[in-house]
Scaffold this motif. Sequence first.
Motif, PDB file in Angstrom:
ATOM      1  N   LEU A   1       0.831  -1.210   0.000  1.00 56.53           N
ATOM      2  CA  LEU A   1       0.000   0.000   0.000  1.00 56.53           C
ATOM      3  C   LEU A   1       0.864   1.259   0.000  1.00 56.53           C
ATOM      4  O   LEU A   1       0.564   2.228  -0.709  1.00 56.53           O
ATOM      5  CB  LEU A   1      -0.932  -0.006   1.201  1.00 56.53           C
ATOM      6  CG  LEU A   1      -2.061  -1.036   1.181  1.00 56.53           C
ATOM      7  CD1 LEU A   1      -2.860  -0.978   2.476  1.00 56.53           C
ATOM      8  CD2 LEU A   1      -2.976  -0.828  -0.017  1.00 56.53           C
ATOM      9  N   LEU A   2       1.942   1.242   0.786  1.00 54.18           N
ATOM     10  CA  LEU A   2       2.856   2.391   0.790  1.00 54.18           C
ATOM     11  C   LEU A   2       3.461   2.600  -0.589  1.00 54.18           C
ATOM     12  O   LEU A   2       3.559   3.738  -1.075  1.00 54.18           O
ATOM     13  CB  LEU A   2       3.955   2.163   1.831  1.00 54.18           C
ATOM     14  CG  LEU A   2       5.069   3.223   1.874  1.00 54.18           C
ATOM     15  CD1 LEU A   2       4.500   4.593   2.233  1.00 54.18           C
ATOM     16  CD2 LEU A   2       6.156   2.812   2.863  1.00 54.18           C
ATOM     17  N   TYR A   3       3.862   1.516  -1.224  1.00 54.63           N
ATOM     18  CA  TYR A   3       4.436   1.619  -2.563  1.00 54.63           C
ATOM     19  C   TYR A   3       3.424   2.187  -3.557  1.00 54.63           C
ATOM     20  O   TYR A   3       3.767   3.063  -4.362  1.00 54.63           O
ATOM     21  CB  TYR A   3       4.900   0.238  -3.015  1.00 54.63           C
ATOM     22  CG  TYR A   3       5.263   0.158  -4.475  1.00 54.63           C
ATOM     23  CD1 TYR A   3       6.484   0.643  -4.936  1.00 54.63           C
ATOM     24  CD2 TYR A   3       4.378  -0.383  -5.400  1.00 54.63           C
ATOM     25  CE1 TYR A   3       6.823   0.579  -6.278  1.00 54.63           C
ATOM     26  CE2 TYR A   3       4.703  -0.450  -6.743  1.00 54.63           C
ATOM     27  CZ  TYR A   3       5.919   0.029  -7.174  1.00 54.63           C
ATOM     28  OH  TYR A   3       6.231  -0.028  -8.505  1.00 54.63           O
ATOM     29  N   VAL A   4       2.185   1.715  -3.512  1.00 57.72           N
ATOM     30  CA  VAL A   4       1.153   2.192  -4.436  1.00 57.72           C
ATOM     31  C   VAL A   4       0.897   3.679  -4.225  1.00 57.72           C
ATOM     32  O   VAL A   4       0.803   4.461  -5.181  1.00 57.72           O
ATOM     33  CB  VAL A   4      -0.144   1.383  -4.265  1.00 57.72           C
ATOM     34  CG1 VAL A   4      -1.274   1.997  -5.077  1.00 57.72           C
ATOM     35  CG2 VAL A   4       0.079  -0.066  -4.683  1.00 57.72           C
ATOM     36  N   VAL A   5       0.799   4.085  -2.963  1.00 65.46           N
ATOM     37  CA  VAL A   5       0.500   5.488  -2.654  1.00 65.46           C
ATOM     38  C   VAL A   5       1.636   6.407  -3.112  1.00 65.46           C
ATOM     39  O   VAL A   5       1.400   7.550  -3.531  1.00 65.46           O
ATOM     40  CB  VAL A   5       0.235   5.652  -1.147  1.00 65.46           C
ATOM     41  CG1 VAL A   5       0.150   7.121  -0.760  1.00 65.46           C
ATOM     42  CG2 VAL A   5      -1.054   4.936  -0.759  1.00 65.46           C
ATOM     43  N   VAL A   6       2.874   5.936  -3.070  1.00 62.17           N
ATOM     44  CA  VAL A   6       4.011   6.763  -3.468  1.00 62.17           C
ATOM     45  C   VAL A   6       4.280   6.669  -4.964  1.00 62.17           C
ATOM     46  O   VAL A   6       4.452   7.686  -5.644  1.00 62.17           O
ATOM     47  CB  VAL A   6       5.270   6.357  -2.670  1.00 62.17           C
ATOM     48  CG1 VAL A   6       6.508   7.088  -3.194  1.00 62.17           C
ATOM     49  CG2 VAL A   6       5.076   6.639  -1.194  1.00 62.17           C
ATOM     50  N   ALA A   7       4.314   5.452  -5.502  1.00 63.27           N
ATOM     51  CA  ALA A   7       4.768   5.250  -6.874  1.00 63.27           C
ATOM     52  C   ALA A   7       3.763   5.745  -7.909  1.00 63.27           C
ATOM     53  O   ALA A   7       4.155   6.365  -8.906  1.00 63.27           O
ATOM     54  CB  ALA A   7       5.060   3.766  -7.107  1.00 63.27           C
ATOM     55  N   VAL A   8       2.484   5.484  -7.704  1.00 67.41           N
ATOM     56  CA  VAL A   8       1.495   5.835  -8.726  1.00 67.41           C
ATOM     57  C   VAL A   8       1.389   7.352  -8.922  1.00 67.41           C
ATOM     58  O   VAL A   8       1.505   7.842 -10.059  1.00 67.41           O
ATOM     59  CB  VAL A   8       0.131   5.209  -8.386  1.00 67.41           C
ATOM     60  CG1 VAL A   8      -0.946   5.711  -9.353  1.00 67.41           C
ATOM     61  CG2 VAL A   8       0.211   3.692  -8.448  1.00 67.41           C
TER      62      VAL A   8
ATOM     63  N   VAL B   1      12.397   1.165  -5.049  1.00 68.77           N
ATOM     64  CA  VAL B   1      11.492   0.496  -5.996  1.00 68.77           C
ATOM     65  C   VAL B   1      10.505   1.491  -6.585  1.00 68.77           C
ATOM     66  O   VAL B   1      10.180   1.439  -7.775  1.00 68.77           O
ATOM     67  CB  VAL B   1      10.756  -0.663  -5.289  1.00 68.77           C
ATOM     68  CG1 VAL B   1       9.939  -1.458  -6.298  1.00 68.77           C
ATOM     69  CG2 VAL B   1      11.739  -1.575  -4.577  1.00 68.77           C
ATOM     70  N   ALA B   2      10.015   2.418  -5.780  1.00 66.98           N
ATOM     71  CA  ALA B   2       9.076   3.424  -6.272  1.00 66.98           C
ATOM     72  C   ALA B   2       9.728   4.328  -7.318  1.00 66.98           C
ATOM     73  O   ALA B   2       9.113   4.672  -8.331  1.00 66.98           O
ATOM     74  CB  ALA B   2       8.540   4.257  -5.113  1.00 66.98           C
ATOM     75  N   LEU B   3      10.982   4.709  -7.101  1.00 72.80           N
ATOM     76  CA  LEU B   3      11.691   5.539  -8.073  1.00 72.80           C
ATOM     77  C   LEU B   3      11.933   4.782  -9.375  1.00 72.80           C
ATOM     78  O   LEU B   3      11.885   5.365 -10.462  1.00 72.80           O
ATOM     79  CB  LEU B   3      13.017   6.018  -7.485  1.00 72.80           C
ATOM     80  CG  LEU B   3      12.923   7.074  -6.383  1.00 72.80           C
ATOM     81  CD1 LEU B   3      14.298   7.350  -5.790  1.00 72.80           C
ATOM     82  CD2 LEU B   3      12.313   8.356  -6.928  1.00 72.80           C
TER      83      LEU B   3
ATOM     84  N   GLN C   1      -1.298  -2.267 -11.912  1.00 72.44           N
ATOM     85  CA  GLN C   1       0.063  -2.769 -12.107  1.00 72.44           C
ATOM     86  C   GLN C   1       0.899  -2.657 -10.839  1.00 72.44           C
ATOM     87  O   GLN C   1       1.721  -3.538 -10.544  1.00 72.44           O
ATOM     88  CB  GLN C   1       0.730  -2.009 -13.254  1.00 72.44           C
ATOM     89  CG  GLN C   1       0.110  -2.268 -14.616  1.00 72.44           C
ATOM     90  CD  GLN C   1       0.753  -1.443 -15.712  1.00 72.44           C
ATOM     91  OE1 GLN C   1       1.736  -0.737 -15.475  1.00 72.44           O
ATOM     92  NE2 GLN C   1       0.210  -1.517 -16.915  1.00 72.44           N
ATOM     93  N   SER C   2       0.704  -1.593 -10.069  1.00 72.71           N
ATOM     94  CA  SER C   2       1.515  -1.394  -8.869  1.00 72.71           C
ATOM     95  C   SER C   2       1.209  -2.439  -7.809  1.00 72.71           C
ATOM     96  O   SER C   2       2.111  -2.848  -7.061  1.00 72.71           O
ATOM     97  CB  SER C   2       1.271   0.012  -8.302  1.00 72.71           C
ATOM     98  OG  SER C   2       1.714   0.996  -9.218  1.00 72.71           O
ATOM     99  N   PHE C   3      -0.014  -2.885  -7.704  1.00 74.23           N
ATOM    100  CA  PHE C   3      -0.343  -3.919  -6.737  1.00 74.23           C
ATOM    101  C   PHE C   3       0.340  -5.244  -7.077  1.00 74.23           C
ATOM    102  O   PHE C   3       0.481  -6.107  -6.202  1.00 74.23           O
ATOM    103  CB  PHE C   3      -1.856  -4.132  -6.673  1.00 74.23           C
ATOM    104  CG  PHE C   3      -2.550  -3.221  -5.704  1.00 74.23           C
ATOM    105  CD1 PHE C   3      -2.462  -3.443  -4.340  1.00 74.23           C
ATOM    106  CD2 PHE C   3      -3.288  -2.144  -6.150  1.00 74.23           C
ATOM    107  CE1 PHE C   3      -3.097  -2.607  -3.438  1.00 74.23           C
ATOM    108  CE2 PHE C   3      -3.925  -1.299  -5.264  1.00 74.23           C
ATOM    109  CZ  PHE C   3      -3.833  -1.520  -3.905  1.00 74.23           C
ATOM    110  N   GLN C   4       0.760  -5.413  -8.329  1.00 74.03           N
ATOM    111  CA  GLN C   4       1.353  -6.665  -8.767  1.00 74.03           C
ATOM    112  C   GLN C   4       2.863  -6.575  -8.941  1.00 74.03           C
ATOM    113  O   GLN C   4       3.466  -7.436  -9.574  1.00 74.03           O
ATOM    114  CB  GLN C   4       0.719  -7.098 -10.086  1.00 74.03           C
ATOM    115  CG  GLN C   4      -0.792  -7.230 -10.034  1.00 74.03           C
ATOM    116  CD  GLN C   4      -1.396  -7.527 -11.387  1.00 74.03           C
ATOM    117  OE1 GLN C   4      -1.218  -8.606 -11.945  1.00 74.03           O
ATOM    118  NE2 GLN C   4      -2.118  -6.576 -11.943  1.00 74.03           N
ATOM    119  N   VAL C   5       3.500  -5.560  -8.394  1.00 76.26           N
ATOM    120  CA  VAL C   5       4.942  -5.392  -8.565  1.00 76.26           C
ATOM    121  C   VAL C   5       5.669  -6.594  -7.969  1.00 76.26           C
ATOM    122  O   VAL C   5       5.357  -7.048  -6.867  1.00 76.26           O
ATOM    123  CB  VAL C   5       5.408  -4.080  -7.921  1.00 76.26           C
ATOM    124  CG1 VAL C   5       5.125  -4.063  -6.426  1.00 76.26           C
ATOM    125  CG2 VAL C   5       6.891  -3.846  -8.175  1.00 76.26           C
TER     126      VAL C   5
END
Length: 317
Positions: free
Chosen positions: A93-100, A179-181, A242-246
């Motif tokens: 969830l943190l990754y999705v909120v930052v990366a998207v 990973v987000a970058l 796509q981000s949920f499936q990283v």
Amino acid sequence: MTTTATPPPRTARATATPPEQRKRGQRGGPAYIFLTPWILGVVLLTLAPMAVSLYLSFTDYNLFDPPKWVGLRNYSDMFTADPRYWRSVGTTLLYVVVAVPLKLAIALGVALLLSNTRKAKGFYRSAFYAPSLLGASMAVALVWRALYNDGGTVDELLSSIGIHTGGWVSDPHLAVFVVALLSAWQFGAPMVIFLAGLQQIPADLYEAAALDGAGRWRRFVSVTLPMLSPVVFFNLVLETIQSFQVFTPAFAISGGNGGPADSTEFYTLYLYERGFTASHMGYASAMAWVLLLAIGAVTLVLFRTSRSWVFYANEGA
């Protein structure tokens, strides 16, 4: 003298006669023949594996022994007795909120710059799209890990200006942002979609806004964003799914173990560990179905909320 009324001419029937229907059915036969590979692919490679996965989610299966039916135990253990599962959910969830948002913001910014470029427009578009052609490959992820590792290029550059991080990859608070970058760096696909949307905005709207005294920022907020909102929504849905499936970047950057301190233990990476490392394929199948339902729920929420901020030009027509 009596006259007889001439009956009106018969009109052609709106519906096809049985012979015509048979002819249409015969003409549709070749279409189904050509569709056979696609139909077989959907059934054998998508629907059948999904059915098997759903069955395995209710079993205890270790890839070697026959599956043993356990009912809802995998799901109950997942939600009540597995703290690593919830850590993987939080990390994802943190990754999705930052990366998207970061990826979409960069893609929109570059699209705005390229839409105003007159010279070498094709070259710049190809250059900015090139990272997306590489995709989230293992090689790119390993290079990214080397850049942000202790003693890597980024660490050396930051150290030269007095910022000592010791490497982002080895820091539990910064590893997920690596990973987000990497995801944000591959902004080519949404950028191209934004460019197509920008080209569809009528120039008359910008001229009218300029006559009213609107500056660049005001024109962007009042004209560009509302007219581009369907494209923003489209990119938002695709990138969120796509981000949920990283998986590949997290696997490469963490060394396959979700480290350091489970800071890069993404949902799909933990699913892989439980299924193929620990040989708990039933548990991993249950995780996969929960992920599918979660993505569906998030997508539904996005569609519901889009009614309040997505503007379509023909809504009032």
